[in-house]
Design a protein around this motif. Structure first.
Motif, PDB file in Angstrom:
ATOM      1  N   GLN A   1      76.126  19.744  10.130  1.00  0.00           N
ATOM      2  CA  GLN A   1      77.260  19.913  11.030  1.00  0.00           C
ATOM      3  C   GLN A   1      76.835  19.774  12.494  1.00  0.00           C
ATOM      4  N   GLU A   2      75.594  20.126  12.771  1.00  0.00           N
ATOM      5  CA  GLU A   2      75.090  20.059  14.141  1.00  0.00           C
ATOM      6  C   GLU A   2      74.574  18.670  14.511  1.00  0.00           C
ATOM      7  N   HIS A   3      74.089  17.928  13.499  1.00  0.00           N
ATOM      8  CA  HIS A   3      73.515  16.602  13.754  1.00  0.00           C
ATOM      9  C   HIS A   3      74.252  15.571  12.898  1.00  0.00           C
ATOM     10  N   LYS A   4      74.853  14.604  13.536  1.00  0.00           N
ATOM     11  CA  LYS A   4      75.626  13.607  12.804  1.00  0.00           C
ATOM     12  C   LYS A   4      74.754  12.678  11.967  1.00  0.00           C
ATOM     13  N   ASN A   5      73.453  12.665  12.256  1.00  0.00           N
ATOM     14  CA  ASN A   5      72.556  11.786  11.498  1.00  0.00           C
ATOM     15  C   ASN A   5      71.854  12.517  10.353  1.00  0.00           C
ATOM     16  N   ILE A   6      72.402  13.654   9.936  1.00  0.00           N
ATOM     17  CA  ILE A   6      71.868  14.388   8.787  1.00  0.00           C
ATOM     18  C   ILE A   6      72.932  14.466   7.698  1.00  0.00           C
ATOM     19  N   ILE A   7      72.568  14.021   6.512  1.00  0.00           N
ATOM     20  CA  ILE A   7      73.439  14.116   5.339  1.00  0.00           C
ATOM     21  C   ILE A   7      72.861  15.166   4.406  1.00  0.00           C
ATOM     22  N   ALA A   8      73.660  16.143   4.042  1.00  0.00           N
ATOM     23  CA  ALA A   8      73.223  17.222   3.151  1.00  0.00           C
ATOM     24  C   ALA A   8      73.901  17.054   1.790  1.00  0.00           C
TER      25      ALA A   8
END
Length: 311
Positions: free
Chosen positions: A59-66
């Motif tokens: 949610q804080e970093h748009k380049n992270i997919i969880a």
């Protein structure tokens, strides 16, 4: 570098490590001029708060997919889940414990630009590991050398970089027992090697027990080669030959020395030996048949429960 880099990290009970690992990696990328990158973090049904941590990061970093898996499927299955959600031109697989030396990413990219399809890492110096981990690593290396058509004995590691077309070929494998190293070697032998040093784990301990290491070894042992079945056939032929020779020997000895009493101990020993060989061969065949059954049953590699990507 104007090509996108994707980093796949399988996460298991890493709530204390993963945020520091990602922040450190992002800093390294920025220092090395890598501006277009993404992280695909796959939670392998951790028993701690790993999912809460990585979804907050997404949610804080748009380049992270969880990605949250519905049940624990193992490291290689989690990696396959991550592979199916990458968008980069280069894909890196890394660890969640801080032991991966991501500073070597520029050297790995340079090696790939030389024309190699995959860049593996060779651990020059490794952190403190248990005897089980050392044994498991040795078994995996031997499996790759003997059973997976790795004639050059290329060192294999879960920290590697691959070009997009390699991963696209790897994810075509949809059976329930993936072994990433075998899938890579099945796709290409154009593999470069970079020497790295393994860092110390930030906290916690490895999620690999001896049982999990053995299961991983069996995946590679049975999923990509029929050599074990051939070895079983050779053992059967050798045992039959030795039994025949021993039978001839017993007959000749009885003719030459009729006073020698026929004992039952040798008979029992031979019976136990042959029974053991038969059971081992049947067990090996059963392992193959069981895996065939699971494949026919369409057992999934993993089940995704939830995905967060900052949207």
């Amino acid at each position: 570098m104007n090509k996108k880099l994707s980093v796949v990290i399988p996460c298991y009970n890493s709530e204390k490590n993963i945020e520091n690992v990602i922040n450190k990696d992002i800093k390294i990328f920025q220092e090395q001029g890598i501006i277009d990158f993404e992280f695909v973090l796959v939670n392998d049904c951790s028993s701690d708060n790993t999912w809460d941590v990585i979804q907050n990061m997404s949610q804080e970093h748009k380049n992270i997919i969880a990605i949250n898996l519905a049940k624990n499927c193992g490291q290689h299955n989690a990696i396959m889940a991550g592979f199916r959600h990458v968008t980069g031109d280069y894909i890196v697989v890394s660890d969640d414990d801080g032991q991966t030396q991501m500073e070597m990413i520029s050297a790995m990219l340079e090696k790939a630009d030389e024309g190699f399809d995959v860049v593996m890492t060779n651990w020059e110096q490794r952190g403190k590991r248990s005897v089980f981990r050392k044994l498991g690593t040795a078994l995996n290396n031997k499996v790759s050398e003997v059973l997976m058509d790795n004639p050059d004995k290329i060192p294999v590691s879960i920290f590697f970089l691959a070009k997009k077309f390699v991963i696209e070929e790897v994810v075509r494998y949809n059976r329930p027992y993936p072994f990433v190293t075998g899938l890579i070697l099945r796709t290409t032998h154009n593999i470069g090697v970079v020497n790295v040093e393994q860092l110390q784990r930030q906290s916690g301990q490895s999620g690999y027990s001896f049982r999990k290491l053995l299961r991983l070894w069996l995946n590679g042992f049975t999923a990509f080669s029929i050599l074990p079945l051939r070895v079983a056939s050779y053992i059967g032929v050798l045992s039959a030959f030795l039994g025949f020779v021993f039978g001839i020997f017993v007959i000749i000895r009885k003719i030459a020395m009729p006073e020698v009493a026929a004992g039952w101990s040798s008979t029992v020993a031979i019976f136990m030996f042959m029974s053991g060989v038969i059971l081992c061969v049947l067990g090996m065949i059963g392992e193959y048949v069981g895996r065939i059954y699971m494949c026919i049953n369409n057992t999934p590699q993993y089940v995704i429960k939830e995905i967060r990507n900052g949207e």
